[in-house]
Design an enzyme around this catalytic site. Structure first.
Site, PDB file in Angstrom:
ATOM      1  N   ASP A 131       0.861  -1.154   0.000  1.00 37.56           N
ATOM      2  CA  ASP A 131       0.000   0.000   0.000  1.00 37.56           C
ATOM      3  C   ASP A 131       0.914   1.225   0.000  1.00 37.56           C
ATOM      4  O   ASP A 131       2.094   1.121   0.305  1.00 37.56           O
ATOM      5  CB  ASP A 131      -0.846  -0.052   1.281  1.00 37.56           C
ATOM      6  N   LYS A 132       0.386   2.366  -0.382  1.00 37.70           N
ATOM      7  CA  LYS A 132       1.245   3.551  -0.348  1.00 37.70           C
ATOM      8  C   LYS A 132       1.028   4.356   0.928  1.00 37.70           C
ATOM      9  O   LYS A 132       1.890   4.441   1.779  1.00 37.70           O
ATOM     10  CB  LYS A 132       0.985   4.440  -1.569  1.00 37.70           C
ATOM     11  N   ASP A 188      -4.407   6.189  -4.930  1.00 35.71           N
ATOM     12  CA  ASP A 188      -4.038   7.522  -5.389  1.00 35.71           C
ATOM     13  C   ASP A 188      -4.072   7.648  -6.897  1.00 35.71           C
ATOM     14  O   ASP A 188      -4.158   6.668  -7.615  1.00 35.71           O
ATOM     15  CB  ASP A 188      -2.612   7.836  -4.929  1.00 35.71           C
ATOM     16  N   ARG A 194      -5.238   3.993  -8.335  1.00 32.69           N
ATOM     17  CA  ARG A 194      -6.685   4.047  -8.334  1.00 32.69           C
ATOM     18  C   ARG A 194      -7.293   2.646  -8.306  1.00 32.69           C
ATOM     19  O   ARG A 194      -8.165   2.318  -9.076  1.00 32.69           O
ATOM     20  CB  ARG A 194      -7.188   4.836  -9.534  1.00 32.69           C
ATOM     21  N   LYS A 215      -7.214  -4.706  -5.233  1.00 34.15           N
ATOM     22  CA  LYS A 215      -5.927  -5.023  -4.619  1.00 34.15           C
ATOM     23  C   LYS A 215      -5.830  -6.521  -4.368  1.00 34.15           C
ATOM     24  O   LYS A 215      -4.832  -7.159  -4.678  1.00 34.15           O
ATOM     25  CB  LYS A 215      -5.756  -4.274  -3.294  1.00 34.15           C
ATOM     26  N   ASP A 235      -1.707  -0.773   5.800  1.00 32.30           N
ATOM     27  CA  ASP A 235      -2.018  -0.289   7.142  1.00 32.30           C
ATOM     28  C   ASP A 235      -3.497  -0.055   7.367  1.00 32.30           C
ATOM     29  O   ASP A 235      -3.925   0.127   8.490  1.00 32.30           O
ATOM     30  CB  ASP A 235      -1.270   1.017   7.408  1.00 32.30           C
ATOM     31  N   ASN A 278      -8.575  -0.754   3.801  1.00 32.69           N
ATOM     32  CA  ASN A 278      -8.588  -0.996   2.362  1.00 32.69           C
ATOM     33  C   ASN A 278      -7.539  -2.025   1.957  1.00 32.69           C
ATOM     34  O   ASN A 278      -7.570  -2.528   0.852  1.00 32.69           O
ATOM     35  CB  ASN A 278      -8.370   0.320   1.605  1.00 32.69           C
ATOM     36  N   ASP A 279      -6.629  -2.342   2.834  1.00 34.44           N
ATOM     37  CA  ASP A 279      -5.605  -3.320   2.513  1.00 34.44           C
ATOM     38  C   ASP A 279      -5.944  -4.712   3.025  1.00 34.44           C
ATOM     39  O   ASP A 279      -5.232  -5.671   2.752  1.00 34.44           O
ATOM     40  CB  ASP A 279      -4.261  -2.892   3.113  1.00 34.44           C
TER      41      ASP A 279
END
EC number: 7.6.2.1
Lengths: 350, 1186
Positions: B446-447, B722, B808, B814, B834, B837-838
């Site tokens: 994840d970013k 993002d 996006r 993911k 973290d 969404n992950d």
């Protein structure tokens, strides 16, 4: 805490500790930093190591081999398988109380002490079901097991009515040939004294096998029958020595210690008394054999062995040769490794 | 699937529809066409009225309603229960009564345990009982006991957790008044009252709150990891009518909504109240796990409770993960089973023949059992199954578990993975996956919050052509903010000249710059009683800018619907009238605000991406070039830039524009377009002031970590919600993308796929193998947007790249990316993230890692490993993973070997005992061999061994490669262990055989008895296996030394005890080896035999190892060699790179609607037809946040 001066400092320290409550311990173990030795199989260790081990093995091998070669062994088959052999007449199972005689000559003195063994071949004392066919409690003198032997003894636990003591296949199949050794002295046969004491393991005689605490011994065996193949009951195994009867009879003990392999020898007697303590002098001997034990039915062989021993025991070339071979291999491989190492460590171009 | 899409131009990443409904199907549905979505009508409303989804009925304040028969479901036979769960959660597995049966049941579900139970039963059958029952029972009890205790401890912890949560308190409306109830007593349909900072106990429909408009702020950190506040709104009707307790008590609405599900981003339902139907959406919901913030109190209706809540559904069933080695190990155990059966069958046939030839004639073996040779062979088969059962090592599984537990502990204890800033140690939450950490090939990261800290820092700015830099490298003290009472003390800035200029007031531009920043934004403010200001920003970027302005003297104090109050340079507060707020959206890439100054001037402030701003600049604006140069510099430093500009507007001009604006606002058709056009009109001829540069702060050590991992041949993919530009920017700043890489964009996949397949080839057609996507040599990188992540082509192409960035992407996508790679590449994957969404990808990947220590716990809760910083990943993989893998492989290889060597001696012995299943060792030795004599040293190797230390592991990432290739444990290694075992067993049997064949003891007694033989073979075996593990140990600590010597000592100790006189006297039957040890080991001859056996067993192994190491040295060997030669660590350099668009703005729209519309937001005429349209487009925004 609480004293002036150090108070503030203490407080901050306590506070810090509370804040870092989850901090792992900084010990060598938790951080996987235990002091350690990381040995490498480096050429400097391996190659000299192989040479040293090789030389040591060769040394042991030579010693074993020479020792083994110096041991005298005389082995004689008396099964009577071949028609022209002395005991052929006894090999017929119909023949009862057959006695045959084996004549032999010793050309030079057989150094003492000489041990007298009987040997059996193709005899599977290590067969599993045979091996468990005994009652250890009974053999350690437990009278309860006299009355009701363990199931493991089956089918030699009872004769149908009365319990068999000692029960089981091992006891039942006890070796019952007997031998008398004569030496021809001035034309007459002189009996060579055979010592049957202490031929069994000390622990077997003193610990593992025990007669019940009943005197006379015979009473303990009341209500039991002898093993089917036995000529005499256990309490009369040795008529000459009343203390060598029951479960602590030496021959019985030797037999009960079953062999590891199907070809085995068991100690029968020592020749260590009187004139023969220094060995068997050269001359003619004859061995009178009371041939009772049938082995031909299962292609077995019987033999007698006379042997003396050294520090390493009886004669066996195998170990000496094996040590010599392995030792030489080590030295050889050390040279191979040296060449390989030199070739790959210092390549020609580089 | 979606082929028309792939063939068409492809989705534009900015207008990608972001409801998860679509992405749900994208990978699963085969070729169905997407339903045509009416433009402008979100799917939500289409679904809203589909009746089938509305099966969940909740009646307010009516507990008996939910017990009605129609809501019952069958639980067990005819016992029925309400389908509405209570609010108590139960994560534990056992209670006092069920522990023993359930745990035993669970344990016996394992094939290995069942196998040993079956063996135990076989051993009770007298005819085939070749070994006494205790040889199996004792190890089995130990194994079951150890596992049982571990399960018990785990379950106790769960009990405690559950109790703590279930006993939390909450106000529930009962009998006309609020009562303090425990969470577990809350039921569906209850009206509850929540106070500030309360955790939300269930999924609750927001009815009203103490704030106007029933606005309620929630912190969703536990759900999605985002720390910025979200707001929720109650329906207007409930807000108005349900403020008082008596009103709430009379509330009797019927809610119809979707069944419980795990979708955190979706809720549809209707409320039927007083004869009217009101639509409900996620906007009205307070989800369990969130926290109420900035809201004194609110009221809600429980819709889903306990296990039905979305968070529980999400956390629900964790997929049971297994490692590659686990699978391999199982297959090997099956192989051993097969071998065992074959060997036993062979020996049984042998017995049949032997019995016919010899056994039947041997009178001494007569057993009075009328059994034929074949039947005896059959019994012997089972007998051998029992004798040889130790080939399948009973203690294997429990030992593996112990080792993994230990390795997990080492991870937990690692100080170098401990983050003191928030006191968070690393945590291995799963203890079964450690060695998999040494085999990772793909990392999905994840970013936000993982690579970056999600902290934006105001770094640089350029004002009127002059640039100001805020770098820690400047060796100056940070600016002292003491002159400014409102300053945020945490904010630091290094460039003193800027402050001086502002304070002097001479630099008009600089003052204008910060004035703009303090006015042109959508930040909300809270003032604490202490007078401290707290800003709530929709994005951290905005927060950073406003905070910067605040410290430079332009303090944003408060805002109302149409005014903004700021304090300028410690002077009086000034209130600006806000005439219009032209909000950000992703097309416009800018936001503007039109203000009426206190002195009556009208001015437009605008901030936005350089590309859009430069197009709209007035021709006579100054500093264009210098600012552009500065922007390039900022962009190269991977900063996120914004251009700031203004425009003075005459009242007449504004009047005209305002009319057009109002018209557009009420446009019935394409209102957004109309508004955009109107905005466009006024945002022209702008005067440039300058540009700001914000650093999306990376976590510490991220670039170094990524570089190291890349050297270990681990491919790193960044999956982020993002935008492309932001993601690319971060890609460069964290050195995932480097300048020598050729970057490919999502559109390329189309062209490439075409080139490969030809235009009309079906995608399902056979794939042409091994044609590379990128024929050009060199490194490639791929940047791709969510919509493209559908095909196998994508996987093929992406796997050719050094780095992949997917922007996006939704949480679902993911997960899909991860499973695609898992499926098509059969690679071991790791996901790190973290936020909520992950969770999907964390659960999908072979190993999930959560970043802990922040407030969100969702990712951590579903992860296998958790730590505080991304950079710890390299230590987790390259050190702990690598060690764990090497240790486990060593352990398994040795463990198989040791049991083969041990068991196969029986096999050789069979040929000399009539295949009678006679064992070669004493029964007690067999019982204790795996437990006491040989397990400790190898267990310690499995726990402590290190071939190279941690520093070298990190310094030479190439050392990680054997794990990825799985080259340390595979079938080849297994068979090597097997043959090694066979070789050793041959020696252990035949050397004593040769020695025993014709020998006598020193004292003439015959030592060739079975018991002496058993002692010699057993002693040789113990020496050999313990010395072999000594050879395999590369890290000799005193513990290892102790264990090896201890094992040998224990062997002799126990053997002499068991062979002692005393124990035989007490138990004559089980201990029959009386005196065997002392008699046998008295003989020098037997010692020489043992020495020879040990020598022949070990010397060839040493020789082979040495030759192998000399001829084919491993990576580790080479590292040791080259250690002296290479002292310099590789330097990391950042080269020149081309200008990149570094436009960065908030992830999402601001709070503009909320600000400007106030109560009226719901009254605005609808342009979209749906009753919901008055409420802002939350779904889109939500998705963008992810």
């Amino acid at each position: 805490m609480g004293k002036e001066g150090g108070c503030g400092q203490n407080k901050t320290m306590v506070k810090q500790e509370q804040e870092l409550a989850n901090r792992p311990d900084n010990t060598a173990f938790t951080q996987q930093r235990l002091p350690a030795w990381q040995p490498m199989l480096s050429a400097g260790i391996v190659i000299p190591g192989f040479v040293i081990i090789g030389l040591a093995f060769i040394g042991i091998g030579v010693a074993l081999f020479i020792t083994s070669k110096n041991i005298q062994v005389m082995e004689m088959d008396y099964t009577g398988f071949e028609p022209d052999s002395d005991c052929f007449k006894c090999s017929n199972p119909e023949e009862k109380n057959c006695v045959c005689q084996l004549d032999f000559n010793i050309s030079s003195r057989f150094e003492g002490p000489v041990f007298f063994y009987y040997g059996l071949s193709n005899y599977f004392q290590n067969y599993r079901r045979y091996g468990v066919s005994k009652d250890d409690a009974q053999l350690s003198g437990d009278l309860d097991n006299f009355k009701s032997p363990s199931d493991t003894c089956s089918p030699y636990d009872t004769d149908g009515i009365k319990p068999i003591v000692p029960c089981g296949s091992i006891a039942n199949s006890m070796f019952n040939d007997t031998f008398l050794l004569y030496r021809e002295v001035n034309g007459t046969n002189e009996l060579v004294p055979l010592d049957g004491k202490g031929i069994a393991w000390w622990t077997d005689y003193n610990v593992k096998y025990r007669n019940p605490n009943v005197t006379p011994l015979k009473e303990a065996f009341e209500g039991t029958v002898k093993p089917l193949f036995w000529p005499r009951p256990a309490y009369e195994l040795d008529t000459s020595d009343p203390n060598n009867n029951g479960f602590i009879n030496q021959d019985f003990l030797v037999w009960m210690r079953r062999a590891a392999l199907p070809d085995f020898r068991k100690l029968y007697r020592r020749i260590a008394q009187g004139d023969y303590a220094r060995g068997l002098p050269a001359g003619n001997y004859s061995l009178k054999i009371a041939y009772n034990y049938p082995v031909l039915s299962f292609q077995g062989r019987k033999k007698v062995v006379f042997s003396n021993v050294s520090w390493m025991g009886g004669r066996n070339d195998f170990l000496g040769i094996a040590y010599l071979v392995i030792g030489s291999m080590c030295v050889f491989m050390s040279i191979v490794m040296l060449i390989v190492y030199a070739k790959f460590k210092f390549p020609e171009e580089d | 699937m979606n082929r028309h899409r792939v063939d068409s131009l492809g989705p534009d990443d900015e207008v990608m529809p972001y409801s998860d409904d679509e992405t749900d199907d994208e990978l699963e549905a085969s070729s169905e066409e997407e339903p045509e979505v009416m433009p402008g009508v979100p799917k939500l409303y289409l679904i809203l009225f589909s009746v089938s989804e509305m099966a969940w009925k909740v009646k307010a304040n009516d507990r008996p309603y939910h017990q009605l028969p129609e809501f019952q479901k069958k639980v067990f036979l005819c016992i029925k229960k309400s389908r509405y769960s209570g609010n108590d959660i139960k994560t534990y597995k056992y209670n006092v009564l069920t522990f023993l049966p359930l745990n035993l049941y669970e344990q016996f579900k394992r094939v290995a345990n069942l196998y040993f139970l079956a063996l135990l039963i076989l051993q009770i059958i007298p005819d085939i009982s070749t070994l006494p029952w205790y040889t199996t029972l004792i190890p089995l009890v130990v194994v079951l006991g150890v596992t049982g205790i571990k399960d018990l401890v785990d379950d106790l912890a769960r009990h405690r957790m559950d109790k703590e949560i279930n006993n939390r308190k909450c106000d529930v409306l009962l009998d006309g008044g609020f009562q303090d109830l425990k969470w577990r007593d809350i039921q569906v349909g209850d009206v509850v009252r929540l106070k500030k900072n309360d955790f939300i106990p269930a999924d609750i429909l927001l009815l009203s709150s103490s704030n106007p408009n029933s606005l309620t702020y929630v912190e969703t950190a536990e759900l999605d990891g985002e720390t910025n506040l979200k707001f929720r709104l109650g329906l207007r009707v409930t807000d108005e009518k349900l403020q008082e307790v008596h009103q709430l008590a009379e509330y009797n609405a019927l809610i119809e909504c979707e069944e419980p599900n795990n979708r955190l981003d979706k809720f549809v339902g209707t409320m039927l109240w007083e004869g009217e139907r009101y639509p409900l959406s996620l906007d009205n919901m307070l989800l369990r796990g969130c926290k109420i913030r900035n809201t004194e109190a609110c009221h809600g209706l429980v819709i889903f409770a306990g296990g039905d809540t979305k968070i529980m559904r999400n956390g629900g069933k964790t997929r049971f993960k297994r490692t590659k080695i686990d699978e391999l190990m199982n297959y090997m155990v099956y192989t051993i089973f097969v071998l065992l059966i074959l060997v036993a069958a062979g020996l049984a046939i042998g017995h049949t023949f032997w019995y016919e030839e010899i056994g039947a004639d041997a009178w001494y073996l007569f057993d009075n059992k009328n059994q034929g040779a074949s039947y005896r062979g059959f019994l012997s088969f089972w007998g051998y199954i029992i004798v040889l059962n130790t080939m399948v090592p009973i203690s294997l599984y429990v030992s593996v578990e112990v080792i993994r537990l230990g390795q997990s502990k080492f991870i937990n204890w690692d100080l170098q993975m401990y983050y003191p800033d928030n006191d968070t140690p690393a945590k291995a939450r799963t203890t079964t996956l450690n060695e998999q950490l040494g085999q990772i090939e793909y990392i999905f990261s994840d970013k936000t919050g993982t690579l970056t800290q999600n902290i934006m820092e105001f770094k640089k700015c350029t004002i009127a052509g002059r640039s100001y830099v805020n770098l820690e490298t400047l060796k100056t003290r940070p600016v002292d903010w003491s002159w400014n009472r409102q300053a945020d003390r945490k904010f630091t800035f290094m460039d003193h000249s800027l402050v001086a200029r502002i304070r002097s007031g001479k630099d008009k531009d600089a003052n204008e710059f910060f004035k703009l920043l303090s006015l042109c934004h959508t930040v909300m403010v809270d003032i604490f009683p202490s007078g401290e200001l707290v800003y709530q920003a929709a994005s951290p970027d905005e927060g950073a800018l406003v905070t910067a302005a605040r410290n430079f003297g332009y303090v944003f104090l408060s805002r109302t619907q149409d005014t903004i109050t700021i304090k300028e340079m410690e002077e009086e507060e000034k209130t600006y009238e806000m005439l219009a707020l032209l909000d950000f959206n992703s097309d416009r890439k800018r936001m503007s605000i039109i203000l009426k100054f206190p002195d009556g001037r009208i001015r437009l402030y605008c901030k936005g991406a350089d590309t859009v701003i430069y197009e709209r600049l007035s021709p006579n604006t100054r500093h264009k070039e210098t600012t552009q140069t500065d922007l390039d510099v900022f962009a190269n430093a991977t900063l996120r830039t914004l251009c700031l500009c203004y425009k003075d507007i005459t009242p007449a001009e504004f009047e005209a524009w305002s009319r057009a604006h109002k018209e557009a606002q009420v446009a019935m058709f394409d209102r957004d377009g109309a508004l955009d056009r109107v905005y466009e009109q006024i945002e022209s001829n702008l005067m440039l002031i300058g540009a700001s540069a914000i650093e999306d702060k990376l976590q510490d050590g991220v670039p170094e970590t990524i570089a190291t991992l890349a050297k270990a041949d681990i491919k790193i993919w960044v999956l982020t919600g993002d935008k492309k530009e932001t993601a690319e920017n971060i890609g460069y700043s964290c050195s995932l993308l480097t300048d020598d890489m050729q970057i490919h964009y999502g559109e390329d996949i189309n062209r490439q796929a075409h080139r490969r397949h030809g235009p009309q080839t079906s995608r399902q057609g056979k794939k042409k193998p091994t044609e590379p996507f990128f024929p050009a040599p060199g490194k490639n990188a791929l940047i791709i947007t969510g919509g493209w992540l559908v095909s196998i082509d994508f996987v093929d192409m992406a796997c050719e790249c050094e780095a992949v960035i997917c922007c996006r992407v939704t949480p679902k996508q993911k997960g899909n990316v991860v499973s695609l790679v898992k499926k098509y590449k059969k690679a071991v994957t790791l996901s790190i993230g973290d936020g909520a969404n992950d969770v999907n990808m964390i659960k999908t990947a072979d190993i999930g890692v959560g970043i802990s220590g922040q407030e969100g716990m969702q990712a951590v809760m579903s992860s296998d490993y958790a730590f505080a910083q991304f950079r710890f990943l390299q230590r987790l993989l390259l050190v702990h993973g690598r060690w764990s893998y090497i240790r486990m492989c060593k352990f398994l290889r040795y463990f198989f070997f040791k049991n083969f060597a041990f068991t196969l001696v029986h096999f050789w012995y069979s040929f000399f005992n009539g295949f009678s299943a006679q064992v070669a060792y004493e029964d007690w030795f067999i019982t204790l061999y795996n437990l006491a004599y040989s397990s400790l040293p190898v267990l310690l190797v499995g726990l402590l061994d290190q071939d190279v230390n941690d520093k070298l592991c990190l310094k030479f990432p190439k050392l990680y490669l054997p794990g990825q290739q799985g080259s340390l444990f595979n079938y080849k290694n297994f068979f090597i262990s097997l043959f090694h075992g066979i070789f050793i067993s041959l020696i252990i049997f035949f050397i004593p055989y040769g020695a025993f064949l014709q020998t006598m003891g020193q004292d003439g007694e015959a030592p060739s008895d079975y018991q002496s033989f058993a002692v010699v073979t057993a002693s040789s075996l113990i020496f050999i296996v313990n010395l072999q593990i000594s050879l395999d140990t590369s890290y000799w600590t005193f513990v290892n030394c102790f264990a090896v010597l201890g094992s040998i000592a224990i062997y002799f100790g126990i053997m002499f005890d068991i062979h002692s006189a005393g124990i035989h006297v007490i138990f004559p039957t089980p201990f029959t080896f009386t005196g065997a040890a002392s008699n046998a080991l008295r003989q020098p001859y037997l010692w020489l035999t043992i020495i020879l056996t040990v020598g022949i067993s070990l010397l060839p192994i040493i020789c082979i190892q040495f030759l192998h190491k000399s001829i084919w040295p491993s990576v580790g060997d080479k590292v040791q060699q080259t250690l002296e030669e290479r002292k310099k660590p590789p330097t990391f350099q950042r080269g020149q790179r081309s200008r990149r668009s570094a436009y960065a703005f908030s992830h999402s729209r601001g709070y503009a609607d909320l600000i400007s519309s106030g109560r009226s937001i719901r009254l605005r005429p609808s342009g979209r037809g749906g009753p919901q349209s008055s409420i802002r487009e939350i779904p889109q925004r939500e998705a963008e946040n992810i």
